[in-house]
Design an enzyme around this catalytic site. Structure first.
Site, PDB file in Angstrom:
ATOM      1  N   ASN A  72      35.331  20.404  52.488  1.00 10.49           N
ATOM      2  CA  ASN A  72      35.491  19.779  53.756  1.00 10.49           C
ATOM      3  C   ASN A  72      35.420  20.689  55.183  1.00 10.49           C
ATOM      4  O   ASN A  72      35.551  19.926  56.030  1.00 10.49           O
ATOM      5  CB  ASN A  72      36.837  18.928  53.390  1.00 10.49           C
ATOM      6  CG  ASN A  72      37.972  19.894  53.353  1.00 10.49           C
ATOM      7  OD1 ASN A  72      38.044  20.891  53.739  1.00 10.49           O
ATOM      8  ND2 ASN A  72      38.916  19.192  52.595  1.00 10.49           N
TER       9      ASN A  72
ATOM     10  N   ARG B 204      54.097  50.515  21.172  1.00  8.48           N
ATOM     11  CA  ARG B 204      52.858  49.827  21.425  1.00  8.48           C
ATOM     12  C   ARG B 204      52.017  49.842  19.783  1.00  8.48           C
ATOM     13  O   ARG B 204      51.546  48.675  19.506  1.00  8.48           O
ATOM     14  CB  ARG B 204      51.924  50.112  22.250  1.00  8.48           C
ATOM     15  CG  ARG B 204      51.507  51.830  22.323  1.00  8.48           C
ATOM     16  CD  ARG B 204      50.406  52.278  23.111  1.00  8.48           C
ATOM     17  NE  ARG B 204      50.152  53.700  23.039  1.00  8.48           N
ATOM     18  CZ  ARG B 204      48.922  54.227  23.374  1.00  8.48           C
ATOM     19  NH1 ARG B 204      47.942  53.542  23.619  1.00  8.48           N
ATOM     20  NH2 ARG B 204      48.885  55.544  23.073  1.00  8.48           N
TER      21      ARG B 204
ATOM     22  N   ILE C  90      37.828  22.610  56.013  1.00  9.11           N
ATOM     23  CA  ILE C  90      38.950  22.529  56.967  1.00  9.11           C
ATOM     24  C   ILE C  90      40.016  23.469  56.069  1.00  9.11           C
ATOM     25  O   ILE C  90      40.137  23.212  54.994  1.00  9.11           O
ATOM     26  CB  ILE C  90      39.397  21.310  57.295  1.00  9.11           C
ATOM     27  CG1 ILE C  90      38.258  20.527  58.252  1.00  9.11           C
ATOM     28  CG2 ILE C  90      40.961  21.104  57.944  1.00  9.11           C
ATOM     29  CD1 ILE C  90      38.200  20.968  59.568  1.00  9.11           C
TER      30      ILE C  90
ATOM     31  N   ASP D  81      38.821  24.461  49.563  1.00  8.95           N
ATOM     32  CA  ASP D  81      38.146  25.713  49.837  1.00  8.95           C
ATOM     33  C   ASP D  81      39.275  26.968  49.825  1.00  8.95           C
ATOM     34  O   ASP D  81      39.155  28.147  49.568  1.00  8.95           O
ATOM     35  CB  ASP D  81      38.269  25.468  51.459  1.00  8.95           C
ATOM     36  CG  ASP D  81      37.124  24.567  51.625  1.00  8.95           C
ATOM     37  OD1 ASP D  81      35.998  25.059  51.433  1.00  8.95           O
ATOM     38  OD2 ASP D  81      37.173  23.628  52.407  1.00  8.95           O
TER      39      ASP D  81
ATOM     40  N   HIS E  13      45.506  17.709  57.650  1.00  5.81           N
ATOM     41  CA  HIS E  13      45.794  18.706  56.157  1.00  5.81           C
ATOM     42  C   HIS E  13      47.255  18.373  55.799  1.00  5.81           C
ATOM     43  O   HIS E  13      47.483  17.986  54.733  1.00  5.81           O
ATOM     44  CB  HIS E  13      45.545  20.121  56.465  1.00  5.81           C
ATOM     45  CG  HIS E  13      45.927  20.941  55.434  1.00  5.81           C
ATOM     46  ND1 HIS E  13      45.118  21.184  54.196  1.00  5.81           N
ATOM     47  CD2 HIS E  13      47.055  21.523  55.122  1.00  5.81           C
ATOM     48  CE1 HIS E  13      45.748  21.909  53.314  1.00  5.81           C
ATOM     49  NE2 HIS E  13      46.890  22.269  53.686  1.00  5.81           N
TER      50      HIS E  13
ATOM     51  N   ARG F 126      53.745  53.935  25.677  1.00  6.33           N
ATOM     52  CA  ARG F 126      52.860  54.716  25.207  1.00  6.33           C
ATOM     53  C   ARG F 126      53.071  55.956  24.270  1.00  6.33           C
ATOM     54  O   ARG F 126      52.464  56.296  23.290  1.00  6.33           O
ATOM     55  CB  ARG F 126      52.079  55.381  26.613  1.00  6.33           C
ATOM     56  CG  ARG F 126      50.856  56.355  26.341  1.00  6.33           C
ATOM     57  CD  ARG F 126      50.232  56.866  27.441  1.00  6.33           C
ATOM     58  NE  ARG F 126      49.093  57.749  26.962  1.00  6.33           N
ATOM     59  CZ  ARG F 126      49.129  59.137  27.029  1.00  6.33           C
ATOM     60  NH1 ARG F 126      50.326  59.771  27.209  1.00  6.33           N
ATOM     61  NH2 ARG F 126      48.097  59.707  26.678  1.00  6.33           N
TER      62      ARG F 126
ATOM     63  N   GLU G  24      43.715  40.720  34.955  1.00  5.89           N
ATOM     64  CA  GLU G  24      45.009  40.623  34.665  1.00  5.89           C
ATOM     65  C   GLU G  24      45.520  39.093  35.009  1.00  5.89           C
ATOM     66  O   GLU G  24      46.091  38.530  34.264  1.00  5.89           O
ATOM     67  CB  GLU G  24      46.004  41.673  35.198  1.00  5.89           C
ATOM     68  CG  GLU G  24      45.763  43.113  34.510  1.00  5.89           C
ATOM     69  CD  GLU G  24      44.608  43.649  35.519  1.00  5.89           C
ATOM     70  OE1 GLU G  24      44.433  44.820  35.149  1.00  5.89           O
ATOM     71  OE2 GLU G  24      44.087  43.190  36.326  1.00  5.89           O
TER      72      GLU G  24
ATOM     73  N   HIS H 170      50.816  16.139  52.404  1.00  7.14           N
ATOM     74  CA  HIS H 170      49.524  16.365  52.682  1.00  7.14           C
ATOM     75  C   HIS H 170      48.643  15.382  52.497  1.00  7.14           C
ATOM     76  O   HIS H 170      48.242  15.151  51.440  1.00  7.14           O
ATOM     77  CB  HIS H 170      49.017  17.841  51.906  1.00  7.14           C
ATOM     78  CG  HIS H 170      49.731  18.966  52.095  1.00  7.14           C
ATOM     79  ND1 HIS H 170      50.968  19.237  51.498  1.00  7.14           N
ATOM     80  CD2 HIS H 170      49.385  20.078  52.717  1.00  7.14           C
ATOM     81  CE1 HIS H 170      51.471  20.578  52.016  1.00  7.14           C
ATOM     82  NE2 HIS H 170      50.590  20.931  52.690  1.00  7.14           N
TER      83      HIS H 170
ATOM     84  N   HIS I 225      50.729  54.401  37.873  1.00  7.39           N
ATOM     85  CA  HIS I 225      50.276  53.676  36.657  1.00  7.39           C
ATOM     86  C   HIS I 225      51.844  53.877  35.849  1.00  7.39           C
ATOM     87  O   HIS I 225      51.944  53.287  34.935  1.00  7.39           O
ATOM     88  CB  HIS I 225      49.504  54.348  35.656  1.00  7.39           C
ATOM     89  CG  HIS I 225      48.055  53.783  35.999  1.00  7.39           C
ATOM     90  ND1 HIS I 225      47.427  54.266  37.368  1.00  7.39           N
ATOM     91  CD2 HIS I 225      47.053  53.512  35.329  1.00  7.39           C
ATOM     92  CE1 HIS I 225      46.198  53.794  37.443  1.00  7.39           C
ATOM     93  NE2 HIS I 225      45.827  53.353  35.988  1.00  7.39           N
TER      94      HIS I 225
END
Length: 655
Positions: A184, A351, A186, A154, A258, A514, A405, A27, A467
């Site tokens: 730029n 936990r 682009i 960008d 690019h 949990r 997250e 690039h 979940h």
């Protein structure tokens, strides 16, 4: 002849286009477009010394638009980083070179973080800026006083993680962070307007940043803008209006420049337009000498810093923290906790056990900086009486990351990369999907980030299948260089935390429940979880069945063993807290633990994928074959057949 600074910038342009041409891959557009900005930054503002790329108080430079890697490699070569030779540039993108297609941390001196997945460099830089402020609060400005600079494109600002990163940085008022936006217009497909019409200046302002627009090819404007940035009391964005592929007379300013080589004719035309008559990879002294001088410019500041370090009462502790060494006696209280847990076998959610572990170690490991993606009470990641990390003093050790997250995980990587911080952060395991690209980069880079994933199965219950992670353990276990720990009780949870903290070059995921689960381990001493898998319960007679399990399914496996033994079937149980550590054991240990003649059954409240390593393709698996449902945890385990009776029946069907 161009002015000296212009000549230096043209050296970047020519080296970049020549390296891409030689590789026939890469690039060139961004390096050519941002050459002027980078030249002013690296010669006038960036604090570094090419001969000492590991100097702790150096500025951090992050090329978030990592596809433009030849910009960074050109800078490293020109300023005199010894490892990045002219031959390195000739070998751009070739096997075995230290100039891979995208910058890779640990592979090339001077590369502060692996970039290429757009937006992640910016988010990682936020973590670096956080680490700088935290360590300055701990050790003082005499030892920690530097900035973080980012070049972003960008594409970086289109990626969703950019919103998480800039809003967090703005909230925390990270004034040592500056983003240089390669504005730029682009993208690969064409003009930015094809897909985006965002007013980025307004967006950054809304997030609490100071902003400025400049001509990215005007040396005076660049210099004044960088000087402005270092005076701000909040993070700063400089929108650098540039021409992609600047210098290429036909392709410059177009999307064609690019991501592909310019070709012989355009390169010849570019050389003529730039007044550059030298062969490929040859930099004349009038350009090279000032670049090499720039690479030595930081020596005076570095020596002064070393003198301050030598005289500092914090010297030993600073060096230990930056080296990543744990304090002496870091686990003394935790070992006592393990012994007590083995004796008492407390029943609780893992936990909660994890939170109890943190209570034991947090005071003894001051590098630990925790946080949660707006799930603190659920993740059990907060240690009581801990100060929150925030402006103006940044002395706290707990970060309120908000519902970010991905941004949290990338910032954690930035802290770990910076050094002096051991970051951990929590969310629900199912949302590791949001964090996965950052977890992947942590594994690729080999940094000690600790990802706490609670609510690790259908056992979270009523929140339902959205979940309830069923495929996530398998997905994470598929990732190279990542420890996925799923401990069964207090003892294993503490052992897994110790392993995560000791793993300097491997990140960890702690999958935690949990729901309440019974204690299963009654032995302390040796860290059995370090083996990855170990026999928890032996058969009372020659074993006909081996049951493998992890986490909250260990009590299910042990109860199934009791049922089978009561029916005269010799059954043993193997706990498997970490697949990856098991794979690191000697082959004879693995073979003996898995067994040869027994019927093998695995039980886990997730999908089967990965468990055939233990049970073979003909083994029995008791777990999930689809998504979960909304109901209390006990009802779900019964509904999906993850019960002692179900495991015993699966074993008997194979006998």
């Amino acid at each position: 002849m161009p002015a000296p600074t212009q000549l230096m910038a043209n050296a970047i342009r020519v080296l970049s286009m020549d390296a891409v041409e030689r590789a026939n891959s890469g690039h060139p557009g961004m390096p050519m477009g941002m050459a002027d900005v980078a030249t002013v930054l690296w010669t006038k503002f960036l604090k570094y010394e090419a001969a000492r790329p590991d100097w702790a108080d150096r500025d951090r430079f992050v090329l978030s638009a990592g596809h433009g890697s030849m910009l960074l490699y050109s800078l490293l070569h020109l300023t005199g980083f010894k490892a990045v030779t002219a031959q390195s540039l000739r070998d751009f993108r070739q096997l075995g070179s230290n100039t891979p297609g995208h910058p890779e941390y640990g592979h090339t001196p001077g590369v502060e973080t692996t970039t290429g997945p757009l937006g992640q460099g910016l988010a990682t830089a936020v973590g670096m800026a956080m680490a700088e402020r935290k360590l300055a609060a701990r050790f003082g400005a005499d030892l920690v006083d530097h900035r973080t600079w980012v070049i972003a494109g960008d594409g970086c600002l289109m990626e969703g993680i950019s919103h998480e990163a800039i809003s967090l940085a703005g909230r925390l008022k990270l004034s040592r962070l500056t983003v240089l936006w390669d504005d730029n217009d682009i993208t690969i497909d064409g003009h930015v307007g094809l897909s985006d019409a965002t007013d980025q200046i307004a967006r950054f302002k809304a997030a609490g940043w100071a902003t400025k627009r400049i001509d990215g090819h005007d040396e005076g404007q660049i210099r004044r803008a960088l000087a402005w940035a270092v005076r701000q009391d909040r993070p700063s964005l400089i929108a650098c209006k540039t021409v992609i592929g600047k210098g290429a007379p036909n392709m410059g300013g177009t999307h064609d420049v690019h991501g592909k080589a310019l070709g012989g004719d355009e390169i010849a035309a570019t050389r003529k337009a730039l007044g550059w008559s030298h062969d490929p990879f040859v930099v004349p002294d009038e350009a090279l000498k000032p670049w090499r001088s720039a690479g030595r410019r930081g020596a005076k500041a570095r020596k002064a810093w070393e003198a301050r370090l030598a005289a500092s009462p914090h010297r030993a502790e600073f060096l230990r923290a930056m080296a990543g060494d744990l304090p002496h006696g870091a686990f003394e209280r935790l070992d006592a906790f393990i012994a007590k847990a083995a004796a008492e076998k407390p029943a609780a959610a893992t936990r909660q056990h994890s939170g109890a572990v943190l209570e034991q170690i947090f005071g003894d490991i001051p590098e630990l900086v925790g946080g949660s993606a707006d799930l603190t009470g659920s993740n059990n990641t907060f240690v009581k009486n801990t100060q929150v990390f925030d402006a103006p003093d940044y002395a706290g050790r707990y970060v309120n990351y908000g519902v970010r997250e991905f941004g949290m995980s990338a910032a954690m990587n930035g802290m770990a990369l910076h050094g002096g911080i051991i970051p951990y952060g929590g969310t629900f395991l199912v949302f590791s999907d949001y964090a996965r690209p950052a977890i992947r980069l942590s594994a690729l880079m080999g940094v000690r980030s600790i990802f706490v994933g609670t609510h690790d199965s259908i056992g979270l219950g009523e929140d339902g299948p959205t979940h309830q992670p069923v495929e996530h353990l398998a997905s994470l276990r598929a990732m190279p260089n990542l420890y996925v720990f799923r401990p069964a009780d207090a003892v294993e949870t503490a052992e897994c935390w110790k392993l995560a903290l000791d793993a300097r070059t491997t990140p960890s995921v702690l999958a935690l429940s949990r729901q309440k689960t019974a204690g299963v381990r009654d032995t302390a001493g040796e860290n059995l979880s370090a083996r990855g898998a170990y026999q928890l319960a032996a058969a009372s007679k020659p074993a006909q069945v081996t049951i493998f399990a992890s986490g909250t399914e260990m009590p299910v496996a042990l109860a199934a063993r009791d049922l089978l033994e009561a029916d005269g079937v010799g059954t043993r149980v193997v706990s498997v807290p970490c697949f990856e550590l098991f794979e690191a054991q000697p082959a004879d240990y693995q073979a003996a633990l898995i067994g040869e003649t027994e019927v093998r059954v695995a039980v886990e409240a997730g999908v089967r994928q990965g468990w055939d390593r233990f049970i073979g393709s003909d083994g029995a698996f008791v777990g999930m074959t689809g998504f979960g449902a909304s109901a209390p945890d006990k009802a779900l385990y019964a509904h999906f057949g993850i019960t002692p009776e179900g495991v015993a029946a699966a074993a008997k069907a194979k006998l």
